[in-house]
Design a protein around this motif. Structure first.
Motif, PDB file in Angstrom:
ATOM      1  N   SER A  88      22.710  27.592 -19.412  1.00 57.51           N
ATOM      2  CA  SER A  88      23.274  28.361 -18.392  1.00 57.51           C
ATOM      3  C   SER A  88      23.690  27.839 -16.874  1.00 57.51           C
ATOM      4  O   SER A  88      22.536  27.193 -16.636  1.00 57.51           O
ATOM      5  N   LEU A  93      23.412  34.682 -15.909  1.00 62.10           N
ATOM      6  CA  LEU A  93      23.337  34.569 -17.225  1.00 62.10           C
ATOM      7  C   LEU A  93      22.329  33.769 -17.904  1.00 62.10           C
ATOM      8  O   LEU A  93      22.252  32.704 -17.934  1.00 62.10           O
ATOM      9  N   VAL A 181      28.617  27.617 -18.606  1.00 61.92           N
ATOM     10  CA  VAL A 181      27.603  27.090 -19.588  1.00 61.92           C
ATOM     11  C   VAL A 181      27.976  25.706 -19.828  1.00 61.92           C
ATOM     12  O   VAL A 181      29.312  25.163 -19.607  1.00 61.92           O
ATOM     13  N   VAL A 206      22.584  31.446 -24.779  1.00 60.54           N
ATOM     14  CA  VAL A 206      21.997  30.475 -23.568  1.00 60.54           C
ATOM     15  C   VAL A 206      20.448  30.389 -24.141  1.00 60.54           C
ATOM     16  O   VAL A 206      19.680  31.327 -24.432  1.00 60.54           O
ATOM     17  N   TYR A 209      18.207  27.213 -18.483  1.00 57.93           N
ATOM     18  CA  TYR A 209      18.936  27.107 -17.123  1.00 57.93           C
ATOM     19  C   TYR A 209      19.462  25.905 -16.691  1.00 57.93           C
ATOM     20  O   TYR A 209      19.836  25.283 -15.621  1.00 57.93           O
TER      21      TYR A 209
END
Length: 284
Positions: A88, A93, A181, A206, A209
């Motif tokens: 993400s 998200l 993404v 996902v 991060y």
């Protein structure tokens, strides 16, 4: 016609497929990543392929994308549901959320993006890389399926070469562009599906991060743990998308090659014409 599914082996193993058989295939573009798994799901014909092979042998760069897409086309598939693990680029998200993207930004540099060439030039439109009709259907299925994941529709998937993850500078750059993404497998799969006149859309899960977050370093274990957690949600989405697939589904992708062949038929080498007969024979 059949519905193709491309993703990890955990998908078809968890789906309640009936009349299952394995089908070994060869293509003019080499061997696909595995035998086709053919069966029925909620009365609909489905064909499954694990993108990276049954034991994840293929990297994102050297996966046999052309052979995989060709094999699905040859098996009678006319629409493809893809699944992808992604990082993400947005705080809102988080890992274990799902995104059904509508755009791709291609950052790859070492992959073959076309079935054509070798004396045949095809200029394919690709403004909307995911089939709008199938993308909307997949997003609706993601919202209505029985799972606990957060779902978002639309967003940009930036596809990087891999297999290494991004640098912090790259990750920050992607965020500055407003992309959503980052992953490694959307390209060339989406381009090849368009050339094969297949409706194509994806649901992404996902896993992390990326590395833009302070004190955050992506690790394989984190990705694997969250991918495993995502699997149940993605399986539910795929099953719901197949179950609710309209009988009268239509896609502009089914005529995508019309008007795109720039080489006169008589100038295309016979060997090339034979290799792409399944894909472009109607236009030659």
């Amino acid at each position: 016609m059949s519905i193709g599914i491309i993703g990890g082996s955990g998908i078809y193993e968890a789906l309640p497929l009936e009349d299952v058989e394995k089908r070994s295939v060869t293509t003019p573009f080499g061997e696909p990543s595995d035998d086709l798994t053919v069966g029925t799901l909620h009365g609909k014909d489905v064909v499954f392929l694990p993108r990276h092979g049954p034991d994840h042998q293929h990297t994102p760069t050297n996966a046999p994308y052309k052979a995989n897409v060709y094999a699905l086309k040859d098996a009678g598939v006319d629409r493809v549901i893809s699944t992808n693990a992604v990082g993400s680029l947005r705080e809102d998200l988080p890992p274990r959320a799902l995104l059904v993207p509508d755009q791709i930004f291609d950052r790859t540099s070492q992959r073959e993006h076309t079935f054509f060439g070798d004396g045949m030039v095809v200029h394919m439109g690709f403004a909307d890389p995911y089939d709008p009709a199938l993308k909307s259907h997949l997003a609706d299925a993601a919202e209505s399926a029985d799972h606990d994941a957060t779902v978002e529709e639309d967003g940009t998937y930036v596809c990087i070469e891999g297999p290494q993850y991004s640098t912090r500078a790259e990750s920050e750059f992607y965020r500055e562009q407003g992309w959503d993404v980052v992953g490694m497998t959307a390209i060339p799969e989406a381009k090849l599906a368009r050339e094969a006149e297949l409706a194509y859309a994806t649901v992404t899960g996902v896993t992390d991060y990326d590395v833009w977050k302070a004190d955050n370093e992506v690790t394989l274990q984190e990705v694997l743990d969250n991918a495993a957690a995502n699997q149940e949600s993605i399986n539910a989405v795929v099953e719901e998308a197949v179950r609710t697939m309209p009988e009268d589904f239509e896609s502009d992708a089914w005529s995508a090659l019309e008007g795109t062949v720039n080489t006169p038929t008589e100038a295309i080498p016979e060997e090339t014409r034979e290799r792409v007969e399944l894909l472009a024979g109607d236009y030659l």
